[in-house]
Design an enzyme around this catalytic site. Structure first.
Site, short mmCIF file in Angstrom:
data_model
loop_
_atom_site.label_atom_id
_atom_site.label_comp_id
_atom_site.label_asym_id
_atom_site.label_seq_id
_atom_site.Cartn_x
_atom_site.Cartn_y
_atom_site.Cartn_z
N CYS A 174 -5.31 -18.07 20.12
CA CYS A 174 -4.45 -18.12 18.93
C CYS A 174 -4.68 -16.91 18.05
O CYS A 174 -5.67 -16.20 18.17
CB CYS A 174 -4.75 -19.37 18.10
SG CYS A 174 -4.65 -20.94 18.98
N ASP A 189 0.97 20.07 -3.31
CA ASP A 189 2.35 19.62 -3.47
C ASP A 189 2.71 19.54 -4.96
O ASP A 189 1.94 18.99 -5.77
CB ASP A 189 2.52 18.24 -2.81
CG ASP A 189 3.93 17.72 -2.93
OD1 ASP A 189 4.77 18.09 -2.08
OD2 ASP A 189 4.20 16.94 -3.86
#
Length: 495
Positions: A38, A445
């Site tokens: 599971c 940036d």
């Protein structure tokens, strides 16, 4: 024998007892008394700890003789975050297996792409995942088969070959072994409303799971705002784009939902299904662990308010690393609109035409070989960037430079930096969005420096790099939170 190495037994037991969905895909619980495996969040009453054993992959569970739970369907868990945040041999191998390389080229082909011997690859996968490449590929085939069985009305023989099985017998045997049901029984269990699937040939509608939370704003906003006309579009609440795939081409339509991504795939060859799903998941960063990311970034008091305001930001990535590298060069020192215009001209002139009855997509993005054959004088860009472009596509076309899911990030960075016109910003953008490096950072940036200054963070590159040491290994996610302080369209879900 337990083979989980990422968590100890105590952590695994606690996750199962609390049904913590965050750990779905990290490991699997096998129950000794029922011989069922599971996901940690399975809704049934947890077994006694003495009856639990844990494995790092569904393939390892299957090899140990366990079958998939019919309640929690562990084969539909999100993938492990590790394979997209690591650059070692095992992670690179897993990305290739998920991309279908073993089915197409076999284990020798997988090893050749990685630059290791077959024995070395098998040994390392077995040590960390409890299963070798063939077993891992088989688990993926079984998952693809189940998806086709439950979402289409295709005959079983067509499903078998579309899922990658070499024979109908192997298909039948694998489905029975993994799911304890025959293919026909699996189809009969599907609710009547879903059994017919999509009426359009070659089209499937499915749900892509993710670990919550997921903030779709910058993810879909970035993809839509930078979309190349003809290849990408935002239509009817979904991001749509064309896909170049191993056996043909496809069109993906992806729309955010509260607990999943609605995915509609139209494929010219259904054998590309697993690859198309893998590439869409990777582009949307769906296997990320947002809790781990956000917890680390919250330790910085100046980042914490951004994270608390909109947790679960993802890094928008790509379905084609070479394509993104080309687009990164086209976007150097120009606006988003100008970069889209440059790319659209190349697509119209050199892309492969496709039909899209449901929208406005017209082409696949041009291959490096097609771009390498164009006349450089036709490129409307400065001479120095023209040289950068032609050198890049030339090396991609002749194989001197290879960018793919199996890339060694450090080696690929070094090769890119050696090309004319490739500085740190371009290389880090490619590392972040094409390679998927979660720690790629853009200190130079302009948007990052502006956001840093507004927040009171250091705004000079050297000082910002020093401050960002505390954000590792998730600096690419910090970039998303910093970018999100701006009013640029990339930060907003299109309407």
């Amino acid at each position: 024998m337990e083979t989980v190495t990422r968590f100890d037994r105590e952590h695994c037991v606690r996750a199962v007892q609390s049904k913590d969905a965050r750990f779905d895909g990290w490991f699997y619980t096998a129950v000794l008394t029922t011989r069922i495996y599971c996901r940690p969040s399975c809704p049934v009453v947890p077994p006694k700890p003495a009856n639990m054993t844990f494995y790092p992959s569904a393939a390892a569970c299957q090899q140990a003789g366990f079958r998939a739970c019919k309640r929690c369907r562990p084969d539909t868990s999100p993938g492990s975050p590790e394979w997209n945040q690591r650059a070692d041999l095992v992670a690179r191998a897993m990305r290739l297996i998920t991309d279908g390389v073993v089915d197409r080229e076999g284990v020798p082909g997988l090893a050749a792409r990685l630059g290791y011997s077959t024995r070395q690859v098998e040994r390392q996968l077995l040590a960390e995942l409890g299963a070798g490449p063939l077993a891992l590929a088989r688990a993926q085939r079984s998952q693809t088969a189940r998806l086709l069985i439950e979402t289409t009305a295709l005959p079983m023989a067509e499903i078998a070959f579309a899922a990658g099985f070499s024979s109908i017998r192997a298909f039948n045997d694998t489905v029975r072994e993994v799911f304890a049901l025959s293919p026909s029984e699996l189809r009969r269990r599907v609710p009547a409303g879903r059994a017919a699937g999509d009426s359009t040939p070659g089209t499937l509608s499915l749900r892509l799971p993710f670990r919550a939370p997921l903030n779709p704003d910058n993810l879909f906003g970035h993809l839509a705002a930078t979309a190349v006309p003809g290849v990408e579009e935002w239509r009817d609440g979904a991001y749509r784009r064309t896909l170049r795939l191993p056996y043909g081409h496809g069109i993906a339509a992806l729309a955010p939902r509260p607990d999943h991504i609605a995915c509609r795939l139209t494929l010219s060859d259904l054998r590309d299904l697993a690859v198309a799903i893998s590439r869409c998941r990777r582009m949307l960063d769906l296997d990320a662990d947002p809790v781990a990311v956000d917890d680390r970034l919250r330790t910085d008091p100046l980042l914490a308010p951004l994270v608390d305001k909109a947790p679960g930001r993802r890094v928008p990535r790509t379905v084609d690393e070479a394509e993104f590298a080309v687009r990164a060069v086209l976007g150097q020192q120009v606006s988003t609109a100008a970069a889209r215009t440059h790319a659209a001209r190349l697509v119209t002139a050199h892309g492969t035409p496709v039909d899209d009855p449901e929208g406005g997509l017209t082409h696949l993005f041009p291959t490096p070989r097609a771009l390498a054959a164009l006349d450089p004088e036709t490129l409307a860009m400065p001479r120095t960037r023209r040289a950068t472009f032609t050198t890049l596509v030339g090396q991609l076309a002749d194989g001197t430079l290879h960018l793919g899911v199996e890339s060694d990030w450090a080696e690929a960075r070094a090769r890119l930096l050696a090309l004319p016109g490739f500085g740190p910003w371009t290389v880090d953008v490619i590392a972040m969005r094409a390679f998927g490096d979660p720690d790629a950072f853009l200190p130079t940036d302009l948007g990052i420096r502006r956001a840093a200054a507004e927040l009171g963070l250091p705004s000079t590159p050297a000082a910002l790099i020093a401050r960002a040491e505390a954000w590792r290994p998730w600096r690419a996610y910090a970039v998303q939170y910093l970018w999100a302080t701006d009013s640029h369209p990339i930060n907003f879900l299109p309407v």
